[in-house]
Design an enzyme around this catalytic site. Structure first.
Site, PDB file in Angstrom:
ATOM      1  N   CYS A  71      23.158   1.865 -46.966  1.00  0.00           N
ATOM      2  CA  CYS A  71      22.299   1.461 -45.853  1.00  0.00           C
ATOM      3  C   CYS A  71      21.841   0.018 -45.975  1.00  0.00           C
ATOM      4  O   CYS A  71      21.235  -0.518 -45.047  1.00  0.00           O
ATOM      5  CB  CYS A  71      21.091   2.393 -45.767  1.00  0.00           C
ATOM      6  SG  CYS A  71      21.507   4.058 -45.195  1.00  0.00           S
ATOM      7  N   ASP A 105      19.017  12.665 -40.923  1.00  0.00           N
ATOM      8  CA  ASP A 105      18.356  12.387 -39.648  1.00  0.00           C
ATOM      9  C   ASP A 105      17.997  13.666 -38.897  1.00  0.00           C
ATOM     10  O   ASP A 105      17.012  13.697 -38.152  1.00  0.00           O
ATOM     11  CB  ASP A 105      19.248  11.511 -38.767  1.00  0.00           C
ATOM     12  CG  ASP A 105      19.314  10.071 -39.242  1.00  0.00           C
ATOM     13  OD1 ASP A 105      18.382   9.638 -39.944  1.00  0.00           O
ATOM     14  OD2 ASP A 105      20.295   9.383 -38.923  1.00  0.00           O
ATOM     15  N   HIS A 148      37.376  11.261 -36.888  1.00  0.00           N
ATOM     16  CA  HIS A 148      38.254  10.201 -36.405  1.00  0.00           C
ATOM     17  C   HIS A 148      38.409   9.167 -37.508  1.00  0.00           C
ATOM     18  O   HIS A 148      37.471   8.903 -38.270  1.00  0.00           O
ATOM     19  CB  HIS A 148      37.668   9.551 -35.147  1.00  0.00           C
ATOM     20  CG  HIS A 148      38.585   8.546 -34.523  1.00  0.00           C
ATOM     21  ND1 HIS A 148      39.771   8.897 -33.905  1.00  0.00           N
ATOM     22  CD2 HIS A 148      38.499   7.195 -34.439  1.00  0.00           C
ATOM     23  CE1 HIS A 148      40.364   7.804 -33.454  1.00  0.00           C
ATOM     24  NE2 HIS A 148      39.616   6.753 -33.766  1.00  0.00           N
TER      25      HIS A 148
END
EC number: 2.7.9.3
Length: 352
Positions: A23, A97, A146
């Site tokens: 992060c 989250d 993906h």
């Protein structure tokens, strides 16, 4: 913690293939505000309960009067050298989250960028398996994803969760008089920078990894305490940055007890060796004007970017004992690091 199932050559160190780490490679809040300032006409959906307007941890969509769907995504470049551990940390961080909103994860899909001409596909397979491990620990499937050919390794998840709307917690709904608690120590950025600078001692290599691999599942239970008025996770913007979001959203000032902020073991030792991530300076440059005058030592701790950090909880005085009992039951040190008050100064955080 599970070990990587395949032995890799010692020469493969993932952190050497990325310019940032975890992060700490987030775009700064100031620059992000510019990026998100749309020039298009405003479009609203009354069922979108939480969106970009509040800078919260995830979006929440109302399905009916009782249930909401939570949607979030998070991905980054390697913060550790081991592929399996990198995947596990990235997935744990993304799932957080959902817990930070008080919800329960139900499904995830993977996001993978891989330098296929630089690193073997077998290494990427271990990264994805690390993500699967974190998903299994959270009780969800890694249901798809993906991938693209990219110049640096990137991995993360898009996660879907659900929540009873009565349990929904946001980061901008704190109230004056609330006490502040943190569920994980600070210092992940310092320790991972020590690794990147090749200063980290072998016996200390587990400290940050163990913290980053710890799921914030307790958030789902914390949210059921009615006196918990606000909740967020502490990640790339550091403790000060995420506390500022909480204060600014609720128009409050935080009185932060700096000496009470919990730190990871050896964090101060590596800070003394100059292990300060670049994200720390970007964070301070972005929001330092809203902070009191800080020493370099205080900046390095309060602005230290966390990867898969803990939850920051704002709880009323009346419900504080219930939160303390819950933290104790989960073997989390219940240390009050400050309180929230009606503003009396232009800065949003004061130290006491």
């Amino acid at each position: 913690m599970s070990d990587s199932p395949v032995t890799l050559p010692e020469s493969i160190k993932l952190t050497e293939y990325s310019h940032g780490a975890g992060c700490g490679c987030k775009i700064s809040p100031k620059v992000l505000s510019t990026i998100l300032a749309s020039q298009l006409p405003v479009f609203t959906d009354p069922n979108l309960l939480v969106g970009n307007q509040s800078r919260d941890d995830a979006a929440v969509y109302k399905l009916n009067d009782d249930i909401g769907i939570i949607s979030t995504t998070d991905f980054f470049m390697p913060i550790v050298d081991d592929p399996f551990t990198f995947g596990r940390i990235a997935a744990t961080n993304a799932i957080s989250d959902i817990y930070a909103m008080g919800g329960t994860p139900i499904m995830a899909i993977a996001i993978l960028g891989w330098p296929i001409n630089k690193l073997p596909a077998e290494v990427a397979q271990q990264v994805v398996d690390g993500g699967r491990q974190a998903c299994m620990e959270a009780g969800i499937m890694l249901a798809g994803g993906h991938s693209i050919d990219a110049p640096e390794p990137i991995f993360g998840l898009a996660v879907t969760g659900q929540i009873a709307l009565t349990d929904l917690k946001q980061n901008d709904t704190a109230k004056a008089g609330d006490r502040l608690y943190l569920t994980k120590p600070i210092g992940i950025g310092i320790l991972t920078t020590a690794q990147k600078q090749k200063k980290l001692q072998d016996e200390d290599s587990h400290i940050a990894v163990n913290a980053m691999c710890q799921l914030n599942t307790i958030g789902t239970t914390i949210a059921k305490i009615s006196g918990v008025n606000a909740l967020t996770d502490v990640t790339g913007f550091g403790l000060a940055g995420h506390l500022l979001e909480m204060c600014q959203g609720a128009k409050l000032t935080a009185k932060l007890k700096f000496d009470a902020v919990p730190l990871l073991p050896r964090a101060l030792d590596y800070l003394a060796l100059g292990c300060v991530p670049g994200g720390t300076h970007r964070n301070y440059d972005s929001y330092g004007e809203h902070l009191p005058e800080l020493s370099e030592h205080q900046k390095a701790i309060l602005c230290d970017p966390q990867t898969s950090g803990g939850l920051l909880v704002a709880v009323s005085a009346e419900a504080e004992a219930e939160l303390i009992d819950l933290l104790d039951a989960h073997h989390i040190a219940p240390i009050c690091i400050g309180s929230l008050e009606t503003p009396t100064t232009e800065v949003n955080v004061v130290l006491c």
